[in-house]
Design a protein around this motif. Structure first.
Motif, PDB file in Angstrom:
ATOM      1  N   VAL A  58       0.862  -1.187   0.000  1.00  0.00           N
ATOM      2  CA  VAL A  58       0.000   0.000   0.000  1.00  0.00           C
ATOM      3  C   VAL A  58       0.892   1.228   0.000  1.00  0.00           C
ATOM      4  CG1 VAL A  58      -1.733   1.321   1.302  1.00  0.00           C
ATOM      5  CG2 VAL A  58      -1.843  -1.179   1.275  1.00  0.00           C
ATOM      6  N   VAL A  59       0.485   2.255  -0.729  1.00  0.00           N
ATOM      7  CA  VAL A  59       1.166   3.547  -0.661  1.00  0.00           C
ATOM      8  C   VAL A  59       0.198   4.540  -0.014  1.00  0.00           C
ATOM      9  CG1 VAL A  59       2.117   5.474  -1.978  1.00  0.00           C
ATOM     10  CG2 VAL A  59       2.682   3.119  -2.624  1.00  0.00           C
ATOM     11  N   HIS A  60       0.669   5.180   1.041  1.00  0.00           N
ATOM     12  CA  HIS A  60      -0.132   6.140   1.793  1.00  0.00           C
ATOM     13  C   HIS A  60       0.196   7.569   1.365  1.00  0.00           C
ATOM     14  CE1 HIS A  60      -1.567   3.168   4.738  1.00  0.00           C
ATOM     15  NE2 HIS A  60      -0.361   2.631   4.642  1.00  0.00           N
ATOM     16  N   TRP A  61      -0.782   8.439   1.549  1.00  0.00           N
ATOM     17  CA  TRP A  61      -0.596   9.880   1.302  1.00  0.00           C
ATOM     18  C   TRP A  61      -1.275  10.638   2.417  1.00  0.00           C
ATOM     19  CZ3 TRP A  61      -4.888  13.067   0.869  1.00  0.00           C
ATOM     20  CH2 TRP A  61      -4.654  14.396   0.498  1.00  0.00           C
ATOM     21  N   TRP A  62      -0.677  11.730   2.840  1.00  0.00           N
ATOM     22  CA  TRP A  62      -1.397  12.685   3.670  1.00  0.00           C
ATOM     23  C   TRP A  62      -0.880  14.081   3.370  1.00  0.00           C
ATOM     24  CZ3 TRP A  62       1.304  15.879   6.828  1.00  0.00           C
ATOM     25  CH2 TRP A  62       2.497  15.424   7.420  1.00  0.00           C
ATOM     26  N   ALA A  63      -1.724  15.058   3.629  1.00  0.00           N
ATOM     27  CA  ALA A  63      -1.352  16.455   3.425  1.00  0.00           C
ATOM     28  C   ALA A  63      -2.130  17.322   4.408  1.00  0.00           C
ATOM     29  CB  ALA A  63      -1.650  16.903   1.995  1.00  0.00           C
ATOM     30  N   ARG A  64      -1.530  18.422   4.768  1.00  0.00           N
ATOM     31  CA  ARG A  64      -2.210  19.373   5.653  1.00  0.00           C
ATOM     32  C   ARG A  64      -3.556  19.784   5.054  1.00  0.00           C
ATOM     33  NH1 ARG A  64      -2.599  24.454   4.638  1.00  0.00           N
ATOM     34  NH2 ARG A  64      -0.828  24.374   3.174  1.00  0.00           N
ATOM     35  N   VAL A  65      -4.577  19.849   5.888  1.00  0.00           N
ATOM     36  CA  VAL A  65      -5.874  20.320   5.422  1.00  0.00           C
ATOM     37  C   VAL A  65      -5.708  21.716   4.820  1.00  0.00           C
ATOM     38  CG1 VAL A  65      -8.172  21.073   6.162  1.00  0.00           C
ATOM     39  CG2 VAL A  65      -7.240  18.922   7.009  1.00  0.00           C
ATOM     40  N   GLY A  66      -6.171  21.881   3.597  1.00  0.00           N
ATOM     41  CA  GLY A  66      -6.016  23.153   2.889  1.00  0.00           C
ATOM     42  C   GLY A  66      -4.930  23.129   1.827  1.00  0.00           C
ATOM     43  N   ASN A  67      -4.139  22.050   1.786  1.00  0.00           N
ATOM     44  CA  ASN A  67      -3.115  21.922   0.747  1.00  0.00           C
ATOM     45  C   ASN A  67      -3.778  21.348  -0.507  1.00  0.00           C
ATOM     46  OD1 ASN A  67      -0.922  21.438  -0.905  1.00  0.00           O
ATOM     47  ND2 ASN A  67       0.329  20.484   0.693  1.00  0.00           N
ATOM     48  N   TRP A  68      -4.517  22.194  -1.202  1.00  0.00           N
ATOM     49  CA  TRP A  68      -5.309  21.753  -2.347  1.00  0.00           C
ATOM     50  C   TRP A  68      -4.465  21.236  -3.504  1.00  0.00           C
ATOM     51  CZ3 TRP A  68     -10.025  20.494  -1.455  1.00  0.00           C
ATOM     52  CH2 TRP A  68     -10.746  21.142  -0.447  1.00  0.00           C
ATOM     53  N   PRO A  69      -3.301  21.822  -3.816  1.00  0.00           N
ATOM     54  CA  PRO A  69      -2.487  21.241  -4.902  1.00  0.00           C
ATOM     55  C   PRO A  69      -2.099  19.791  -4.642  1.00  0.00           C
ATOM     56  CG  PRO A  69      -1.776  23.476  -4.442  1.00  0.00           C
ATOM     57  CD  PRO A  69      -2.733  23.108  -3.356  1.00  0.00           C
ATOM     58  N   SER A  70      -1.720  19.468  -3.391  1.00  0.00           N
ATOM     59  CA  SER A  70      -1.347  18.089  -3.076  1.00  0.00           C
ATOM     60  C   SER A  70      -2.560  17.179  -3.186  1.00  0.00           C
ATOM     61  CB  SER A  70      -0.759  18.012  -1.666  1.00  0.00           C
ATOM     62  OG  SER A  70      -0.387  16.680  -1.369  1.00  0.00           O
ATOM     63  N   ARG A  71      -3.701  17.633  -2.683  1.00  0.00           N
ATOM     64  CA  ARG A  71      -4.908  16.802  -2.763  1.00  0.00           C
ATOM     65  C   ARG A  71      -5.320  16.583  -4.215  1.00  0.00           C
ATOM     66  NH1 ARG A  71     -10.030  16.278   1.088  1.00  0.00           N
ATOM     67  NH2 ARG A  71     -11.486  15.287  -0.361  1.00  0.00           N
ATOM     68  N   ARG A  72      -5.161  17.611  -5.039  1.00  0.00           N
ATOM     69  CA  ARG A  72      -5.540  17.474  -6.448  1.00  0.00           C
ATOM     70  C   ARG A  72      -4.703  16.393  -7.137  1.00  0.00           C
ATOM     71  NH1 ARG A  72      -9.872  19.646  -9.602  1.00  0.00           N
ATOM     72  NH2 ARG A  72      -9.242  19.461 -11.769  1.00  0.00           N
ATOM     73  N   VAL A  73      -3.409  16.327  -6.828  1.00  0.00           N
ATOM     74  CA  VAL A  73      -2.546  15.305  -7.418  1.00  0.00           C
ATOM     75  C   VAL A  73      -2.963  13.923  -6.924  1.00  0.00           C
ATOM     76  CG1 VAL A  73      -0.185  14.418  -7.529  1.00  0.00           C
ATOM     77  CG2 VAL A  73      -0.608  16.871  -7.776  1.00  0.00           C
ATOM     78  N   ALA A  74      -3.229  13.794  -5.617  1.00  0.00           N
ATOM     79  CA  ALA A  74      -3.663  12.505  -5.080  1.00  0.00           C
ATOM     80  C   ALA A  74      -4.977  12.066  -5.737  1.00  0.00           C
ATOM     81  CB  ALA A  74      -3.821  12.602  -3.560  1.00  0.00           C
ATOM     82  N   TRP A  75      -5.896  12.997  -5.915  1.00  0.00           N
ATOM     83  CA  TRP A  75      -7.167  12.683  -6.595  1.00  0.00           C
ATOM     84  C   TRP A  75      -6.911  12.232  -8.029  1.00  0.00           C
ATOM     85  CZ3 TRP A  75      -8.891  15.686 -10.823  1.00  0.00           C
ATOM     86  CH2 TRP A  75     -10.161  15.360 -11.314  1.00  0.00           C
ATOM     87  N   ALA A  76      -6.069  12.951  -8.754  1.00  0.00           N
ATOM     88  CA  ALA A  76      -5.831  12.664 -10.169  1.00  0.00           C
ATOM     89  C   ALA A  76      -5.166  11.313 -10.378  1.00  0.00           C
ATOM     90  CB  ALA A  76      -4.975  13.765 -10.797  1.00  0.00           C
ATOM     91  N   THR A  77      -4.428  10.841  -9.380  1.00  0.00           N
ATOM     92  CA  THR A  77      -3.684   9.583  -9.535  1.00  0.00           C
ATOM     93  C   THR A  77      -4.378   8.391  -8.882  1.00  0.00           C
ATOM     94  OG1 THR A  77      -2.309  10.258  -7.643  1.00  0.00           O
ATOM     95  CG2 THR A  77      -1.448  10.680  -9.844  1.00  0.00           C
ATOM     96  N   GLY A  78      -5.626   8.565  -8.431  1.00  0.00           N
ATOM     97  CA  GLY A  78      -6.429   7.428  -8.012  1.00  0.00           C
ATOM     98  C   GLY A  78      -6.419   7.076  -6.547  1.00  0.00           C
ATOM     99  N   PHE A  79      -5.864   7.925  -5.694  1.00  0.00           N
ATOM    100  CA  PHE A  79      -5.874   7.620  -4.264  1.00  0.00           C
ATOM    101  C   PHE A  79      -7.302   7.625  -3.722  1.00  0.00           C
ATOM    102  CE2 PHE A  79      -1.447   8.369  -4.696  1.00  0.00           C
ATOM    103  CZ  PHE A  79      -0.819   7.816  -3.594  1.00  0.00           C
ATOM    104  N   ARG A  80      -7.566   6.704  -2.811  1.00  0.00           N
ATOM    105  CA  ARG A  80      -8.815   6.716  -2.044  1.00  0.00           C
ATOM    106  C   ARG A  80      -8.611   7.649  -0.854  1.00  0.00           C
ATOM    107  NH1 ARG A  80     -11.504   1.566  -3.014  1.00  0.00           N
ATOM    108  NH2 ARG A  80     -10.129   0.170  -4.189  1.00  0.00           N
ATOM    109  N   PHE A  81      -9.576   8.502  -0.591  1.00  0.00           N
ATOM    110  CA  PHE A  81      -9.443   9.426   0.533  1.00  0.00           C
ATOM    111  C   PHE A  81     -10.059   8.823   1.787  1.00  0.00           C
ATOM    112  CE2 PHE A  81      -9.188  12.297  -3.146  1.00  0.00           C
ATOM    113  CZ  PHE A  81      -7.936  12.821  -2.897  1.00  0.00           C
TER     114      PHE A  81
END
Length: 366
Positions: A122-145
């Protein structure tokens, strides 16, 4: 699978991930100097490029790559292994390379390497709430939130809440759902746009009134600045999750926020539900029917014409909410049904709930 002893070169023909070179130092330094609050200087950049990345790879602490785009240093991307055979993803991009899908391409290459070569589970991701650029990349690459975890990380000496996500080896590397982008919709008098942070006083006064307390008892009364701050954050996250659209209805001439329109309960069958409220000083001027008429036109317009391609819109309200019912009837919504004792009110009783609907084939107020 074993981690390679040296950096491989990974490329999709547009973006390349590779090991560091001495000529990457200026790019690394410039990227971090764009954020002066981090306290990162040119010597830190030199150490990381010339020594840190290689040593972290040798020890298995972090598998970091330089992102190369258009023949230049464009940022870094890395996987940080854990003892359980998983890894956490990190990425950062130079400002000049943003907006072209570079980070998403880099993360897809990194995931292919992590799962295919290193064998991570598994590959994990986290980002500070409000870091929209990081969340956008995670969304675009298929991460489950996953859950938002309070005080998960430290940033600039303080604890911050963080979004979380994960992806597995067989998961697709594309978005799992839509990310709603709000079009700006205009009429001669009005502009439907996103709310801004500096409009919290306008939101608090608009949401604090007797009618709201009665017909929407779940809305805190009085509606404080903290409530408004949470509301704005929640709306942004719901749009990013493909759950809800939310527009500020503003005066076209002054840009003053007059009210709010929400589009939610969106279903694959191209149906949706509308909610709306007006600031007390904007009532009685025909503003809401005008705003919703413009929204209806966008909603029913075909997708190839810039619309939503919707088929059915619904308005549900309490039977005694005469103001909301007048809006629906003025726009020629059809009274589709009444449910007894189905709408909770602020006085701890239940009103009948009425449902109005409008089809794309209906004639509505132009």
């Amino acid at each position: 699978m074993p981690i390679p002893a040296e950096h491989p070169v990974l490329t999709d023909g547009v973006v390349t991930l590779r090991g560091p070179r001495p000529d990457d130092v200026p790019g690394q330094a410039a990227r971090h100097l764009e954020d002066p609050d981090r306290g990162y200087d040119e010597e830190d950049a030199r150490r990381w490029i010339t020594y840190g990345i290689t040593e972290a790879w040798k020890t298995g602490e972090r598998l970091a790559f330089v992102i190369e785009y258009q023949g230049r240093y464009a940022g870094t991307a890395s996987l940080q292994p854990d003892p359980d055979g998983n890894a956490r993803v990190h990425y950062g991009l130079s400002r000049w390379a943003r907006g072209a899908g570079v980070a998403s391409r880099a993360v897809r290459l990194l995931l292919e390497f992590g799962f295919g070569t290193c064998g991570f589970h598994v590959v994990h991701w986290w980002a500070r709430v409000g870091n929209w650029p990081s969340r956008r990349v995670a969304w675009a690459t298929g991460f489950r939130f996953g859950a938002t975890i309070p005080r998960l990380a430290e940033e600039s000496g303080r604890r911050v809440d963080a979004w979380t996500g994960w992806i597995g080896p067989s998961d697709p590397r594309r978005p799992r759902g839509p990310w709603f982008v709000h079009p700006v919709l205009e009429t001669p008098r009005l502009r439907l746009r996103l709310w801004r942070e500096d409009e919290m006083p306008r939101i608090t006064t608009g949401r604090t009134n007797q009618a709201t307390a009665h017909f929407l008892p779940f809305v805190p009364q009085p509606f404080t600045a903290e409530d408004a701050r949470f509301w704005l954050k929640d709306l942004a996250e719901q749009a990013a999750s493909g759950v809800r659209y939310n527009w500020c209805v503003a005066d076209a001439a002054t840009d003053l926020g007059l009210g709010n329109v929400t589009l939610f309960n969106l279903r694959e069958g191209r149906s949706g539900e509308l909610g709306f409220w007006l600031h007390p000083d904007a009532q009685g001027r025909g503003i809401m029917p005008e705003a919703i008429t413009r929204l209806i036109r966008w909603y029913f317009a075909p997708e190839d014409a810039g619309g939503r391609g919707g088929h059915r819109l619904v308005i549900r309200t309490a039977a005694t909410n005469l103001a909301a019912r007048r809006v629906a009837e003025k726009l020629h919504f059809h009274l589709a049904g009444t449910e007894r004792a189905a709408f909770p009110l602020g006085n701890n009783t239940h009103d009948a709930r009425v449902t109005y609907d409008l089809l794309s084939t209906d004639q509505f107020r132009k």
